[in-house]
Design a protein around this motif. Structure first.
Motif, PDB file in Angstrom:
ATOM      1  N   GLY A   1       4.778 -11.431  -5.798  1.00 56.55           N
ATOM      2  CA  GLY A   1       4.560 -10.138  -5.160  1.00 56.55           C
ATOM      3  C   GLY A   1       3.371  -9.410  -5.775  1.00 56.55           C
ATOM      4  O   GLY A   1       2.562  -8.809  -5.066  1.00 56.55           O
ATOM      5  N   PHE A   2       3.241  -9.490  -7.108  1.00 63.98           N
ATOM      6  CA  PHE A   2       2.081  -8.882  -7.771  1.00 63.98           C
ATOM      7  C   PHE A   2       0.789  -9.551  -7.309  1.00 63.98           C
ATOM      8  O   PHE A   2      -0.213  -8.877  -7.052  1.00 63.98           O
ATOM      9  CB  PHE A   2       2.196  -8.990  -9.293  1.00 63.98           C
ATOM     10  CG  PHE A   2       3.183  -8.044  -9.917  1.00 63.98           C
ATOM     11  CD1 PHE A   2       3.097  -6.672  -9.702  1.00 63.98           C
ATOM     12  CD2 PHE A   2       4.192  -8.517 -10.728  1.00 63.98           C
ATOM     13  CE1 PHE A   2       4.001  -5.803 -10.281  1.00 63.98           C
ATOM     14  CE2 PHE A   2       5.104  -7.660 -11.317  1.00 63.98           C
ATOM     15  CZ  PHE A   2       5.011  -6.294 -11.093  1.00 63.98           C
ATOM     16  N   ALA A   3       0.789 -10.870  -7.200  1.00 61.37           N
ATOM     17  CA  ALA A   3      -0.407 -11.597  -6.777  1.00 61.37           C
ATOM     18  C   ALA A   3      -0.801 -11.226  -5.345  1.00 61.37           C
ATOM     19  O   ALA A   3      -1.985 -10.965  -5.059  1.00 61.37           O
ATOM     20  CB  ALA A   3      -0.173 -13.105  -6.892  1.00 61.37           C
ATOM     21  N   VAL A   4       0.170 -11.187  -4.450  1.00 60.67           N
ATOM     22  CA  VAL A   4      -0.124 -10.829  -3.056  1.00 60.67           C
ATOM     23  C   VAL A   4      -0.538  -9.362  -2.969  1.00 60.67           C
ATOM     24  O   VAL A   4      -1.365  -8.992  -2.127  1.00 60.67           O
ATOM     25  CB  VAL A   4       1.071 -11.161  -2.140  1.00 60.67           C
ATOM     26  CG1 VAL A   4       0.819 -10.722  -0.713  1.00 60.67           C
ATOM     27  CG2 VAL A   4       1.372 -12.650  -2.176  1.00 60.67           C
ATOM     28  N   SER A   5      -0.017  -8.525  -3.861  1.00 58.34           N
ATOM     29  CA  SER A   5      -0.436  -7.119  -3.908  1.00 58.34           C
ATOM     30  C   SER A   5      -1.921  -7.011  -4.222  1.00 58.34           C
ATOM     31  O   SER A   5      -2.627  -6.181  -3.635  1.00 58.34           O
ATOM     32  CB  SER A   5       0.350  -6.352  -4.977  1.00 58.34           C
ATOM     33  OG  SER A   5       1.708  -6.314  -4.666  1.00 58.34           O
ATOM     34  N   CYS A   6      -2.386  -7.835  -5.143  1.00 59.81           N
ATOM     35  CA  CYS A   6      -3.822  -7.837  -5.464  1.00 59.81           C
ATOM     36  C   CYS A   6      -4.639  -8.218  -4.233  1.00 59.81           C
ATOM     37  O   CYS A   6      -5.691  -7.619  -3.965  1.00 59.81           O
ATOM     38  CB  CYS A   6      -4.107  -8.798  -6.616  1.00 59.81           C
ATOM     39  SG  CYS A   6      -3.425  -8.238  -8.181  1.00 59.81           S
TER      40      CYS A   6
ATOM     41  N   ILE B   1      -4.711  -5.213  -1.891  1.00 60.09           N
ATOM     42  CA  ILE B   1      -5.639  -4.186  -2.369  1.00 60.09           C
ATOM     43  C   ILE B   1      -7.074  -4.634  -2.116  1.00 60.09           C
ATOM     44  O   ILE B   1      -7.915  -3.839  -1.677  1.00 60.09           O
ATOM     45  CB  ILE B   1      -5.379  -3.877  -3.860  1.00 60.09           C
ATOM     46  CG1 ILE B   1      -4.015  -3.195  -4.005  1.00 60.09           C
ATOM     47  CG2 ILE B   1      -6.491  -3.010  -4.442  1.00 60.09           C
ATOM     48  CD1 ILE B   1      -3.503  -3.102  -5.427  1.00 60.09           C
ATOM     49  N   GLY B   2      -7.362  -5.910  -2.362  1.00 61.08           N
ATOM     50  CA  GLY B   2      -8.695  -6.446  -2.073  1.00 61.08           C
ATOM     51  C   GLY B   2      -9.047  -6.316  -0.597  1.00 61.08           C
ATOM     52  O   GLY B   2     -10.169  -5.932  -0.250  1.00 61.08           O
ATOM     53  N   LEU B   3      -8.096  -6.617   0.262  1.00 55.73           N
ATOM     54  CA  LEU B   3      -8.326  -6.475   1.704  1.00 55.73           C
ATOM     55  C   LEU B   3      -8.607  -5.022   2.069  1.00 55.73           C
ATOM     56  O   LEU B   3      -9.514  -4.736   2.846  1.00 55.73           O
ATOM     57  CB  LEU B   3      -7.127  -6.995   2.501  1.00 55.73           C
ATOM     58  CG  LEU B   3      -7.174  -6.742   4.014  1.00 55.73           C
ATOM     59  CD1 LEU B   3      -8.297  -7.560   4.650  1.00 55.73           C
ATOM     60  CD2 LEU B   3      -5.840  -7.064   4.650  1.00 55.73           C
TER      61      LEU B   3
END
Length: 180
Positions: free
Chosen positions: A163-168, A171-173
């Motif tokens: 979830g943290f990785a997909v959150s990054c 945010i990048g998107l």
């Protein structure tokens, strides 16, 4: 917990009490899945699901372990038979999902990480508003929130890390495609 005197009915309050602190997980999961699904493509739906997710995340930060819901909603009851049928219908899916989850890195599914997760979920829910202008862009933060929700529910820290990785990525998107 209020003692249910009617043995044939179950209230929403009884259901939430049985989940204890994990009750935030399913409450986050439902709107997150709605945002990721084709329902999220309905104009305005991503903003609605984002607002619901924001309210739940704020409650995660400030509540004492269980979400606050209006008493009228907590008193909503349904037959024990309906609950049993619902469990029977979802059991194959739950068993399938269980193959991908286990109680790993449980420490990051509890406090103080619980508050970090809630803060990130609130921020991701805020991202729903600008990302609503891009087709299916809400699916990325919605997926992150769904991973957090599943991680909290089944106490799987690996899902929380995902979830943290997909959150990054979300945010990048948002930074890359900021519509303003």
């Amino acid at each position: 917990m209020k003692e249910n005197t009617d043995g044939d009915n179950v209230t929403l309050e009884d259901t939430l009490d049985s989940l204890n602190s994990r009750s935030f997980g399913p409450l986050l999961l439902v709107p997150a899945i709605m945002a990721v699904s084709p329902i999220g493509a309905i104009p305005g739906m991503s903003i609605v699901t984002g607002c619901v997710l924001m309210l739940i995340a704020i409650q995660m930060i400030f509540s004492s372990g269980r979400p606050w819901l209006p008493q009228r909603l907590l008193d909503f009851s349904f037959s024990r038979e309906t609950l049993t049928k619902g469990i029977d219908k979802t059991l194959p899916w739950a068993k399938w999902l269980e193959g991908f989850t286990s109680r790993r890195l449980q420490t990051i599914t509890h406090a103080p990480f619980h508050y970090v997760i809630a803060t990130i979920v609130a921020f991701l829910a805020l991202l729903f508003i600008p990302l609503a202008f891009l087709p299916f862009a809400v699916a990325i933060p919605g997926t992150a929130i769904a991973l957090f929700a599943l991680g909290i529910t089944v106490r799987d820290g690996v899902l929380v890390i995902l979830g943290f990785a997909v959150s990054c990525a979300a945010i990048g998107l948002a930074i890359y495609a900021w519509p303003f």
